[in-house]
Design a protein around this motif. Structure first.
Motif, PDB file in Angstrom:
ATOM      1  N   TRP A 225       0.827  -1.212   0.000  1.00  0.00           N
ATOM      2  CA  TRP A 225       0.000   0.000   0.000  1.00  0.00           C
ATOM      3  C   TRP A 225       0.854   1.252   0.000  1.00  0.00           C
ATOM      4  CZ3 TRP A 225      -4.610   0.609  -1.640  1.00  0.00           C
ATOM      5  CH2 TRP A 225      -5.247   1.842  -1.450  1.00  0.00           C
ATOM      6  N   ARG A 226       1.922   1.222   0.778  1.00  0.00           N
ATOM      7  CA  ARG A 226       2.821   2.384   0.798  1.00  0.00           C
ATOM      8  C   ARG A 226       3.423   2.580  -0.598  1.00  0.00           C
ATOM      9  NH1 ARG A 226       1.896   5.970   4.207  1.00  0.00           N
ATOM     10  NH2 ARG A 226      -0.037   4.936   4.700  1.00  0.00           N
ATOM     11  N   ALA A 227       3.749   1.483  -1.276  1.00  0.00           N
ATOM     12  CA  ALA A 227       4.295   1.588  -2.630  1.00  0.00           C
ATOM     13  C   ALA A 227       3.227   2.113  -3.587  1.00  0.00           C
ATOM     14  CB  ALA A 227       4.818   0.231  -3.099  1.00  0.00           C
ATOM     15  N   HIS A 228       1.997   1.678  -3.364  1.00  0.00           N
ATOM     16  CA  HIS A 228       0.894   2.164  -4.197  1.00  0.00           C
ATOM     17  C   HIS A 228       0.766   3.686  -4.067  1.00  0.00           C
ATOM     18  CE1 HIS A 228      -3.022   2.564  -6.024  1.00  0.00           C
ATOM     19  NE2 HIS A 228      -3.585   2.940  -4.893  1.00  0.00           N
ATOM     20  N   ARG A 229       0.846   4.145  -2.858  1.00  0.00           N
ATOM     21  CA  ARG A 229       0.745   5.601  -2.648  1.00  0.00           C
ATOM     22  C   ARG A 229       1.903   6.343  -3.293  1.00  0.00           C
ATOM     23  NH1 ARG A 229      -2.757   7.471   1.755  1.00  0.00           N
ATOM     24  NH2 ARG A 229      -1.399   9.282   1.682  1.00  0.00           N
ATOM     25  N   LYS A 230       2.999   5.625  -3.521  1.00  0.00           N
ATOM     26  CA  LYS A 230       4.159   6.253  -4.161  1.00  0.00           C
ATOM     27  C   LYS A 230       4.150   6.058  -5.682  1.00  0.00           C
ATOM     28  CE  LYS A 230       6.784   8.259  -1.066  1.00  0.00           C
ATOM     29  NZ  LYS A 230       7.991   7.843  -0.375  1.00  0.00           N
ATOM     30  N   GLY A 231       3.083   5.476  -6.217  1.00  0.00           N
ATOM     31  CA  GLY A 231       2.991   5.393  -7.675  1.00  0.00           C
ATOM     32  C   GLY A 231       2.851   4.007  -8.272  1.00  0.00           C
ATOM     33  N   ALA A 232       2.951   2.972  -7.464  1.00  0.00           N
ATOM     34  CA  ALA A 232       2.780   1.621  -8.030  1.00  0.00           C
ATOM     35  C   ALA A 232       1.292   1.326  -8.197  1.00  0.00           C
ATOM     36  CB  ALA A 232       3.432   0.587  -7.107  1.00  0.00           C
ATOM     37  N   TYR A 233       0.914   0.817  -9.357  1.00  0.00           N
ATOM     38  CA  TYR A 233      -0.506   0.529  -9.586  1.00  0.00           C
ATOM     39  C   TYR A 233      -0.925  -0.706  -8.787  1.00  0.00           C
ATOM     40  CZ  TYR A 233      -0.080   3.615 -13.677  1.00  0.00           C
ATOM     41  OH  TYR A 233       0.146   4.669 -14.513  1.00  0.00           O
ATOM     42  N   PHE A 234      -2.150  -0.672  -8.302  1.00  0.00           N
ATOM     43  CA  PHE A 234      -2.700  -1.806  -7.547  1.00  0.00           C
ATOM     44  C   PHE A 234      -3.749  -2.474  -8.431  1.00  0.00           C
ATOM     45  CE2 PHE A 234      -2.465  -3.021  -2.958  1.00  0.00           C
ATOM     46  CZ  PHE A 234      -3.157  -4.217  -3.076  1.00  0.00           C
ATOM     47  N   SER A 235      -3.553  -3.749  -8.727  1.00  0.00           N
ATOM     48  CA  SER A 235      -4.446  -4.413  -9.679  1.00  0.00           C
ATOM     49  C   SER A 235      -5.477  -5.318  -9.023  1.00  0.00           C
ATOM     50  CB  SER A 235      -3.630  -5.274 -10.633  1.00  0.00           C
ATOM     51  OG  SER A 235      -3.133  -4.468 -11.656  1.00  0.00           O
ATOM     52  N   ASN A 236      -6.652  -5.308  -9.574  1.00  0.00           N
ATOM     53  CA  ASN A 236      -7.738  -6.218  -9.188  1.00  0.00           C
ATOM     54  C   ASN A 236      -7.877  -6.408  -7.683  1.00  0.00           C
ATOM     55  OD1 ASN A 236      -7.937  -6.600 -11.950  1.00  0.00           O
ATOM     56  ND2 ASN A 236      -6.847  -8.538 -11.939  1.00  0.00           N
ATOM     57  N   PRO A 237      -7.852  -5.316  -6.912  1.00  0.00           N
ATOM     58  CA  PRO A 237      -7.876  -5.504  -5.449  1.00  0.00           C
ATOM     59  C   PRO A 237      -9.091  -6.293  -4.957  1.00  0.00           C
ATOM     60  CG  PRO A 237      -8.294  -3.204  -6.043  1.00  0.00           C
ATOM     61  CD  PRO A 237      -7.807  -3.894  -7.274  1.00  0.00           C
ATOM     62  N   CYS A 238     -10.191  -6.273  -5.710  1.00  0.00           N
ATOM     63  CA  CYS A 238     -11.404  -6.916  -5.181  1.00  0.00           C
ATOM     64  C   CYS A 238     -11.410  -8.433  -5.341  1.00  0.00           C
ATOM     65  CB  CYS A 238     -12.659  -6.322  -5.805  1.00  0.00           C
ATOM     66  SG  CYS A 238     -13.049  -6.964  -7.441  1.00  0.00           S
ATOM     67  N   TYR A 239     -10.389  -9.008  -5.972  1.00  0.00           N
ATOM     68  CA  TYR A 239     -10.395 -10.458  -6.161  1.00  0.00           C
ATOM     69  C   TYR A 239      -9.928 -11.180  -4.899  1.00  0.00           C
ATOM     70  CZ  TYR A 239     -10.799 -10.058 -11.299  1.00  0.00           C
ATOM     71  OH  TYR A 239     -11.215  -9.822 -12.585  1.00  0.00           O
ATOM     72  N   THR A 240     -10.865 -11.764  -4.214  1.00  0.00           N
ATOM     73  CA  THR A 240     -10.556 -12.473  -2.980  1.00  0.00           C
ATOM     74  C   THR A 240     -10.975 -13.924  -3.134  1.00  0.00           C
ATOM     75  OG1 THR A 240     -11.192 -10.488  -1.795  1.00  0.00           O
ATOM     76  CG2 THR A 240     -10.982 -12.487  -0.499  1.00  0.00           C
ATOM     77  N   GLN A 241     -10.159 -14.826  -2.663  1.00  0.00           N
ATOM     78  CA  GLN A 241     -10.596 -16.210  -2.681  1.00  0.00           C
ATOM     79  C   GLN A 241     -11.181 -16.598  -1.335  1.00  0.00           C
ATOM     80  OE1 GLN A 241      -7.936 -19.818  -2.827  1.00  0.00           O
ATOM     81  NE2 GLN A 241      -9.116 -20.017  -4.696  1.00  0.00           N
TER      82      GLN A 241
ATOM     83  N   GLU B 219      -4.333   3.559 -10.168  1.00  0.00           N
ATOM     84  CA  GLU B 219      -3.284   4.499  -9.793  1.00  0.00           C
ATOM     85  C   GLU B 219      -3.798   5.333  -8.627  1.00  0.00           C
ATOM     86  OE1 GLU B 219      -2.278   7.140 -13.011  1.00  0.00           O
ATOM     87  OE2 GLU B 219      -1.095   8.450 -11.712  1.00  0.00           O
ATOM     88  N   PHE B 220      -2.941   5.569  -7.635  1.00  0.00           N
ATOM     89  CA  PHE B 220      -3.351   6.365  -6.474  1.00  0.00           C
ATOM     90  C   PHE B 220      -3.678   7.774  -6.931  1.00  0.00           C
ATOM     91  CE2 PHE B 220      -2.191   8.885  -2.592  1.00  0.00           C
ATOM     92  CZ  PHE B 220      -3.217   8.405  -1.797  1.00  0.00           C
ATOM     93  N   GLY B 221      -4.825   8.292  -6.488  1.00  0.00           N
ATOM     94  CA  GLY B 221      -5.271   9.602  -6.982  1.00  0.00           C
ATOM     95  C   GLY B 221      -4.928  10.753  -6.060  1.00  0.00           C
ATOM     96  N   GLY B 222      -4.107  10.499  -5.045  1.00  0.00           N
ATOM     97  CA  GLY B 222      -3.833  11.563  -4.066  1.00  0.00           C
ATOM     98  C   GLY B 222      -4.818  11.438  -2.917  1.00  0.00           C
ATOM     99  N   ASP B 223      -4.506  12.089  -1.785  1.00  0.00           N
ATOM    100  CA  ASP B 223      -5.362  11.936  -0.615  1.00  0.00           C
ATOM    101  C   ASP B 223      -6.789  12.401  -0.848  1.00  0.00           C
ATOM    102  OD1 ASP B 223      -4.182  10.531   1.481  1.00  0.00           O
ATOM    103  OD2 ASP B 223      -2.720  12.160   1.756  1.00  0.00           O
ATOM    104  N   ASP B 224      -6.963  13.401  -1.692  1.00  0.00           N
ATOM    105  CA  ASP B 224      -8.322  13.889  -1.926  1.00  0.00           C
ATOM    106  C   ASP B 224      -8.863  13.531  -3.299  1.00  0.00           C
ATOM    107  OD1 ASP B 224      -8.055  15.274   0.554  1.00  0.00           O
ATOM    108  OD2 ASP B 224      -6.785  16.703  -0.553  1.00  0.00           O
ATOM    109  N   GLY B 225      -8.020  12.940  -4.143  1.00  0.00           N
ATOM    110  CA  GLY B 225      -8.474  12.670  -5.505  1.00  0.00           C
ATOM    111  C   GLY B 225      -8.991  11.258  -5.671  1.00  0.00           C
TER     112      GLY B 225
END
Ligand SMILES: Cc1cc2nc3c(=O)[nH]c(=O)nc-3n(C[C@H](O)[C@H](O)[C@H](O)COP(=O)(O)OP(=O)(O)OC[C@H]3O[C@@H](n4cnc5c(N)ncnc54)[C@H](O)[C@@H]3O)c2cc1C
Ligand code: SF4
Ligand code: FES
Lengths: 247, 666
Positions: free
Chosen positions: B272-288, B638-644
């Protein structure tokens, strides 16, 4: 159930530490011992007192992270890990004393948390098979008799919890070490380094401040994975052989 | 509701609510454009080399010491790089990989039963419900055989046959026997193998192991990942570690649900910290969701325990037909009053339907009020898994021989004897298929940041087949990363960065500030109470079944929770000491933010897919309906910023080898 706890509180490695009493009024039989401590901690936080520090992770008896002395017994009155001990083992009104593992080689970090990194250093000293990635032959190139594989598995089941050390009056780590030596010694892949392995591991063990084994057997009695005492005989035998070979 | 959706309907699902923005399409450009069988070999050849003498001068940071991180650290250490590895436990041997029970797949075809790399590839793409990449999955199948060789050479005591050769079993509805196992402790044995290889490198001086150290921030300098900020969990010291490349192998985020089969410490902080720094997070809703777990017994419960799926081979699953019978002793409920619902709905597969279907039907009958066991929340959450018939047919001894350890474990946890009373089971969160977006090289959208194992969005699509996560973790760590990182490193040297660089100082300061803030709020609620509430919202609205209204509600609830957290959490003690509530607080804060993104992702994906059933997308018979026309893509956020609002990038999935087909188990 109502339970009275006497919990070891110690601020840091230098703090002398001592037992503190707590009262819990609504303990359910279905709680694991650690869930009971969770409930205690929630109460403490709400009262503004610092919660009790203790280690746990998997909470299903396999990672080896949990470990407490409960009424003077490693992991408690049943032969299992602390996370798999349930409150139905105790009775309404019981007083339970909870302390950290006690051993020179396992210094207390805080409350019930101890430092077991000496175990890692024993493994680093030789508890492995030297094989670089990608250099392995086909898995079927060397057959292993089923019996040996099963016995190796039984020793490999050690979870590195440290209960054996805590239970031993000499704080010896021989059961832990014997389990690894036996596991790798039973397999053809472990043979080339067999002598060197045992010598290096034993020397690291002694260097860490663990005591010697005097065959009391408390370790095997407390081991949640039922590692048998005879892994220590294997260890001693391997050590003698290595000496004979002049290692 | 069986038609695919029109673009206008899709618009309404999220953009209209201002919950996300559309971004540019992305693509994986690293997989060579050759036949799928040749891609990995070509890529390995094309990846540039690093001279052995130069490797010593290069440092790689690895966060995580599970199968993925442990294997990567050991292998990079052997290759001669300087490796620094971090984990939050007291020993790398305790990473959560240790808990895996069932086994690990490999296309060895030792049984001559028609298995092949191609078949493992095919089964995995199909099993993932066509939401994974063909290139990656093919490579996974291809290197699987070497994994077994490597582990055997390390001394992993896999099950053997009397002739001394390795035994296999079949697993999770697959028709070939390709699963290697070490009793019910395969994960433990594989991890110990990787751990020993790692400790060997520690002794050799090539790996520096930092236990009880938690990564709290990623350092990005000039657009490249150059290090991490960690907290020494014993002394509280916040340290900076710099490197030429960073690998995150920090595991999955199933603990966003609070109750799951994951270990207590599993978290999303590193990714998550990496995501906030620009790493894209993919398919977060896929849970088994795993169908055979021991149900919740009460509010105090901290985790759920998995019971091996193999139990479904012999146990029959049922609930009472009538609600009035739900609190009766099951042995007193007459045969004609029992509903063997899986056998009734899916006569061909019966109790052996795939995980997602078994899970969803269990939830359905409990939601109808026909669940059994204690009332938790407002209804009973459990169904019977009954062995009476097989005990009658084969005898108790036969059952004990086959399942004895599981029966003992069940009895230890529940206090009930499953030889006499049927077991109770309920679905639980088990594994997360989402994670940081990576290309074929396992590099994230931040250059120099690689992601391995459960932490990446990986090769499993919308659903993971049994015995394939262990395979993926080890494939990534032993075989893929060491080859792809060298390509990245060979393009260096990258400019030297020191601890005084502005970006490094800023990263460290932000960690210090955050810790200080958490300790200063001194509110009225414990960290755990927030975590439980988050878990409840996630399970209810973003669990097995999702709907637009539910997800919108969940997003509101989570936003409220986040707001309250930062006003009202109580974290006692100090930062410069061992402080477990402080550790948890940081993790829960990140899980709350992730929870919101999971709901947004689930909301925008208006199709049923894998373990994720979308109420608005079902067939007339009530079965999951995938929508390939509109959703055959990876959602990379992509992280949109704290308010975006977050930005949605789509990577189209192309199926040239395995053809898109609807699943059916009727
Ligand atoms: C009960 C259970 C049974 C399973 N059974 C199977 C099975 O039979 N077959 C199968 O294929 N898969 C199975 N799985 C799934 C599989 O075990 C996991 O997906 C896999 O082991 C994950 O490996 P990993 O290396 O990615 O992560 P993990 O093993 O979870 O390792 C994560 C590492 O990251 C570290 N870490 C995390 N966050 C931080 C941080 N912020 N700072 C520092 N370090 C951090 C941790 O300390 C740890 O070392 C099972 C899972 C569970 C829960
Ligand atoms: S030998 Fe037994 S008691 Fe000792 S560390 Fe291993 S599992 Fe624990
Ligand atoms: S918490 Fe893992 S063994 Fe107890």
């Amino acid at each position: 159930m109502k339970i009275t706890l006497q919990v070891w509180r110690q601020d840091g490695p230098q703090d002398p530490g001592g037992l503190h009493g707590y009262q819990l009024d609504e303990v359910s039989e279905d709680m694991s011992f650690l869930e009971m401590l969770d409930v205690l901690n929630e109460d403490l936080i709400l009262k503004g007192e610092e919660p009790v520090a203790f280690d746990s992770d998997c909470r299903e008896g396999i990672c080896g992270m949990c470990g407490l002395m409960i009424n003077g017994q490693a992991h408690g009155p049943e032969v299992t890990t602390t996370c798999q001990l349930h409150m139905r083992t105790f009775k309404d009104g019981d007083t339970i004393t909870v302390e950290p593992w006690r051993a020179d080689a396992f210094p207390v970090l805080k409350d019930l948390v101890v430092d077991r990194s000496a175990f890692d250093r024993i493994i680093a000293a030789g508890g492995f098979v030297s094989v670089n990635t990608g250099a392995a032959p086909d898995a079927h190139a060397v057959p292993v008799p089923k019996d040996d594989a099963d016995k190796a598995f039984a020793s490999a089941a050690c979870i590195g919890c440290g209960a054996c050390v805590a239970a031993c009056p000499n704080a010896s780590g021989m059961l832990f070490m014997g389990a690894k030596v036996t596991h790798l010694g039973l397999l053809p892949q472990g043979q080339p380094e067999r002598d060197a392995r045992v010598v290096k591991m034993v020397s690291q063990h002694d260097h860490e401040g663990f005591g010697g084994c005097t065959n009391i057997g408390e370790c095997a009695g407390a081991c949640p994975k039922e590692i048998p005492l005879d892994v220590i005989s294997t260890l001693n035998k391997d050590l003698r052989t290595a000496m004979r070979h002049g290692r | 509701m069986t038609d695919t959706l029109s673009p206008e309907t899709l618009e309404n699902a999220g953009i209209a609510h201002g919950l996300y923005r559309d971004g540019e399409a992305i693509a994986d450009t690293k997989a060579p454009k050759v036949e799928v069988q040749d891609r990995w070999r070509t890529r390995q050849f094309e990846a540039a080399l690093v001279n052995p003498a130069n490797r010593r001068k290069l440092t790689v940071i690895v966060v995580g010491s599970g199968l993925a991180g442990g294997a990567a650290s050991a292998t990079l250490g052997e290759a001669g790089y300087n490796v620094k590895t971090f984990c939050y436990q007291d020993s790398p041997r305790r990473a959560h990989s240790i808990a895996a029970q069932g086994g690990i797949n490999a296309a060895k075809n030792y049984k001559e039963d028609g298995d092949s790399v191609y078949r493992l590839f095919y089964d995995t793409v199909k099993g993932g419900d066509f939401r994974s990449r063909e290139s990656n999955v093919y490579r996974l199948a291809e290197v699987s055989a070497s994994i077994i060789d490597q582990c055997v050479a390390q001394g992993v005591p896999f099950a053997r046959e009397y002739g001394g050769l390795l035994d296999n079993r079949s697993f999770g509805g697959v028709q070939v026997s390709r699963t290697f196992y070490a009793r019910g402790q395969t994960g433990q044995q594989l991890l110990i193998g990787a751990y020993q290889a790692l400790e060997r490198q520690v002794a050799a001086g090539s790996v520096e192991m930092h236990t009880r150290h938690e990564m709290l921030e990623l350092v990005v300098v000039d657009g490249r990942a150059r290090g991490v900020i960690v907290r020494d969990m014993v002394t509280g010291e916040v340290e900076t570690h710099l490197a030429d490349a960073v690998v995150l192998a920090s595991g999955g985020y199933g603990n966003v649900f609070y109750l799951s089969t994951n270990a207590m410490g599993c978290n999303v902080t590193a990714t998550w910290r990496a995501h906030r720094k620009g790493a894209y997070f993919s398919n977060p809703c896929y849970t088994q969701i795993h169908p055979t777990c021991i149900p919740v017994s009460g509010e105090h419960q901290s985790k759920l325990t998995l019971m091996s799926e193999s139990l479904r081979n012999d146990g029959r699953i049922w609930v009472p037909k009538n609600r009035e019978d739900c609190d009766k002793d099951p042995r007193e409920i007459k045969e004609e009053d029992r509903d063997y619902y899986l056998e009734r709905i899916y006569p061909a597969f019966g109790n052996l339907v795939p995980r997602d279907i078994a899970s969803r039907q269990a939830k359905n009958v409990c939601d109808e009020g026909r669940g059994v066991g204690p009332v938790v929340g407002d209804f009973r959450r459990g169904v019977y898994l009954d062995f009476a018939e097989v005990i009658g047919r084969q005898g108790q001894a036969w059952v004990a021989e086959k399942y004895g350890n599981l029966f003992d474990m069940y009895q230890r946890i529940t206090g009930e004897n499953p030889y006499e009373v049927p077991m109770r089971i309920y679905p639980a969160v088990h594994y997360t298929m989402g994670g940081l977006w990576v290309d074929y090289d396992l590099q994230s959208s931040i250059p120099g940041l690689f992601v391995a194992g459960e932490a990446n969005f990986s090769d499993h699509g919308a659903n993971r087949l049994g015995a394939s996560a262990l395979m993926q973790g080890l494939a990534d760590g032993y075989f893929v990363l060491p080859n792809t990182i060298r390509d990245y490193l060979s393009h260096g040297p990258y400019p030297t960065v020191t601890e005084t660089h502005d970006d490094v100082v800023a990263a460290k300061t932000s960690v210090d500030d955050r810790l200080r803030t958490l300790l200063s709020i001194n509110g009225e609620r414990t960290v755990d109470s927030f975590h439980k509430e988050l878990g409840h919202v996630m399970w209810e609205y973003c669990g097995m079944e999702r709907s637009e209204t539910g997800l919108l509600k969940a997003i509101d609830l989570i936003r409220g929770l986040k707001d309250e957290f930062w006003r009202n959490v109580r974290v006692l003690g100090a930062a410069d000491t061992l402080n477990q509530s402080l550790e948890k607080a940081g993790r829960v804060a990140d899980l709350i933010e992730l929870g919101e993104l999971m709901c947004i992702d689930a909301l925008h994906r208006r199709e049923s897919c894998g373990g994720h059933f979308r109420e608005e997308s079902q067939t007339e018979e009530g079965e999951a309906l995938r929508d390939d026309v509109n959703f055959a893509y990876v959602a990379a956020w992509e992280f949109g910023g704290d308010d975006g609002a977050p930005v949605l990038h789509k990577e189209d999935l192309v199926f040239d080898y395995v053809h898109l087909k609807q699943r059916s188990y009727k």
